[in-house]
Design an enzyme around this catalytic site. Structure first.
Site, PDB file in Angstrom:
ATOM      1  N   ASN A  82     -15.545  44.976   1.832  1.00 21.47           N
ATOM      2  CA  ASN A  82     -14.353  45.633   2.364  1.00 21.47           C
ATOM      3  C   ASN A  82     -13.964  44.860   3.615  1.00 21.47           C
ATOM      4  OD1 ASN A  82     -12.750  47.244   4.163  1.00 21.47           O
ATOM      5  ND2 ASN A  82     -13.267  49.067   2.989  1.00 21.47           N
ATOM      6  N   GLU A 110      -9.854  46.972   0.408  1.00 24.86           N
ATOM      7  CA  GLU A 110      -9.027  47.275   1.576  1.00 24.86           C
ATOM      8  C   GLU A 110      -8.416  45.994   2.147  1.00 24.86           C
ATOM      9  OE1 GLU A 110      -8.815  50.234   5.422  1.00 24.86           O
ATOM     10  OE2 GLU A 110     -10.777  49.530   4.776  1.00 24.86           O
ATOM     11  N   TYR A 184     -11.634  50.204  -4.724  1.00 29.19           N
ATOM     12  CA  TYR A 184     -11.538  50.798  -3.391  1.00 29.19           C
ATOM     13  C   TYR A 184     -11.231  52.267  -3.659  1.00 29.19           C
ATOM     14  CZ  TYR A 184      -9.931  51.769   1.366  1.00 29.19           C
ATOM     15  OH  TYR A 184      -9.769  52.310   2.620  1.00 29.19           O
ATOM     16  N   ASP A 223     -16.041  49.202  -2.361  1.00 28.06           N
ATOM     17  CA  ASP A 223     -16.188  50.330  -1.440  1.00 28.06           C
ATOM     18  C   ASP A 223     -16.024  51.591  -2.270  1.00 28.06           C
ATOM     19  OD1 ASP A 223     -16.015  52.316   0.445  1.00 28.06           O
ATOM     20  OD2 ASP A 223     -14.597  51.286   1.747  1.00 28.06           O
ATOM     21  N   ASP A 328     -15.131  46.037   9.702  1.00 27.53           N
ATOM     22  CA  ASP A 328     -16.038  47.110  10.093  1.00 27.53           C
ATOM     23  C   ASP A 328     -17.053  47.418   8.990  1.00 27.53           C
ATOM     24  OD1 ASP A 328     -14.184  48.229   8.395  1.00 27.53           O
ATOM     25  OD2 ASP A 328     -13.470  49.760   9.790  1.00 27.53           O
TER      26      ASP A 328
END
Length: 348
Positions: A82, A110, A184, A223, A328
């Site tokens: 991601n 993402e 996702y 993800d 992140d």
């Protein structure tokens, strides 16, 4: 990626509820010291004090040098990441990771991309690229980049009543011996407002992955926006049935895919990383805010889920702990026997 924090929540200094999954994607303004990574598990040359309790590093930018063991002959390396924004990750070390990992298939989630990437260097590495762009500008987005040409490509979730919602969230590549699904997955949202939307997605995805599995084994990755058990997130007790990704509805839906209690004849699936690391409490996502990386307040949201009958063909599956800062999330990588996917050898 987790839901956004309630804008009305007031700050309270050190007493802020850092256990909540925050999704602000603002860039870090203070760079951490850069270090060197090496080894098949991405072991780091760091001092003991730079590690947190569970053994994952706490660097906030990518290491200067990144080295991983190359895949063994007769295997295919698949990586899932991601990237929390395609444009942003390009400026923060995406190429350095891809050069070091050199995956044969790369699943990106993402991406927030509004157009297909035209990067010639990326095209040279991955001749076969498939980008699913969301109907909503700068939102969601999934891509699969491959060195090996698939037999077919699909970007739909059959049976789902809202095809628009599915755009940018799912890509399926068919190979000779397996399907690879990159997702996702829909998020249950702030205050679980979109949990019904997530449940609708789960219902149709369950039917879809089982339908594919009847034809060929399946490799599902990306993800998945669920922490399956308490060991897969920090502060599990406080999060239970309150935070997206760790509700009874979501964890039950995931468990049902692994082993459907209503149909003992149904084929089973394996959460590969957890199967290989039954006791580790390692994460793939940390909020950029509230020093979550340093405090080890994270979630394991990115996974490889395989049809059980090919799980024994996996030779390695690792979380690339140190590849943090370009997103992140950190990447997850798996090596599997080439024969599990295709008779075609992967270019060296």
């Amino acid at each position: 990626m987790p839901p956004k924090r309630n804008a009305s929540l007031k700050a309270s200094g050190s007493k802020r509820k850092v256990e909540e999954r925050d999704t602000d994607t603002e860039e870090e303004t203070q760079r951490a010291s850069q270090t060197t990574a090496s080894g098949s598990k991405g072991s780091l040359k760091r001092t003991k004090t730079e590690y947190v309790q569970n053994g994952q590093p706490k660097n906030k930018v990518l290491p200067v040098e990144i080295k991983f063991e190359k895949r063994k002959e007769g295997t295919v390396r698949i990586a899932a990441w991601n990237v929390c924004g395609w444009a942003a990750t390009q400026k923060k070390g995406f190429k350095s990771y891809v050069d070091a990992e050199d995956p044969d298939i790369l699943v990106l989630t993402e991406t927030k991309a509004n157009d297909v990437s035209m990067d010639p260097a990326l095209k040279a590495r991955f001749p076969y690229q498939y980008w699913s762009i969301s109907s909503k500008k700068g939102y969601a987005g999934t891509a699969i980049l491959s060195k090996v040409e698939p037999l077919s490509v699909d970007m739909k979730l059959p049976g789902h009543p809202d095809p628009t919602l599915c755009k940018g969230r799912i890509i399926t590549l068919e190979y000779e011996h397996a399907y690879i699904i990159g997702t996702y997955v829909v998020n249950a949202g702030q205050d679980l407002k979109t949990l019904p939307v997530k449940e609708e997605w789960n219902k149709h995805f369950d039917a879809y992955i089982r339908d594919l599995d009847k034809k060929k084994p399946v490799i599902w990755t990306g993800d998945l926006n669920v922490a399956p058990t308490a060991i897969d997130l920090a502060n599990a007790k406080k999060a239970w049935n309150k935070q997206a990704g760790y509700t009874e509805a979501e964890t039950t839906a995931f468990k049902k895919i692994l082993n459907n209690p209503d149909d003992p004849e149904a084929n089973k699936f394996t959460d590969v990383w957890r199967s290989l690391h039954p006791d580790l409490q390692h994460y793939t996502y940390w909020s950029y805010r509230f020093q979550c990386r340093e405090k080890c307040i994270g979630w394991r949201l990115d996974m490889f889920v395989l049809s059980e009958r090919i799980a024994d063909k996996v030779k390695m599956c690792e979380i690339r702990d140190e590849i943090y800062g370009a997103s992140d999330h950190v990447p997850l990588v798996m090596d599997i026997e080439t024969s599990a996917i295709s008779e075609t050898s992967v270019p060296e």
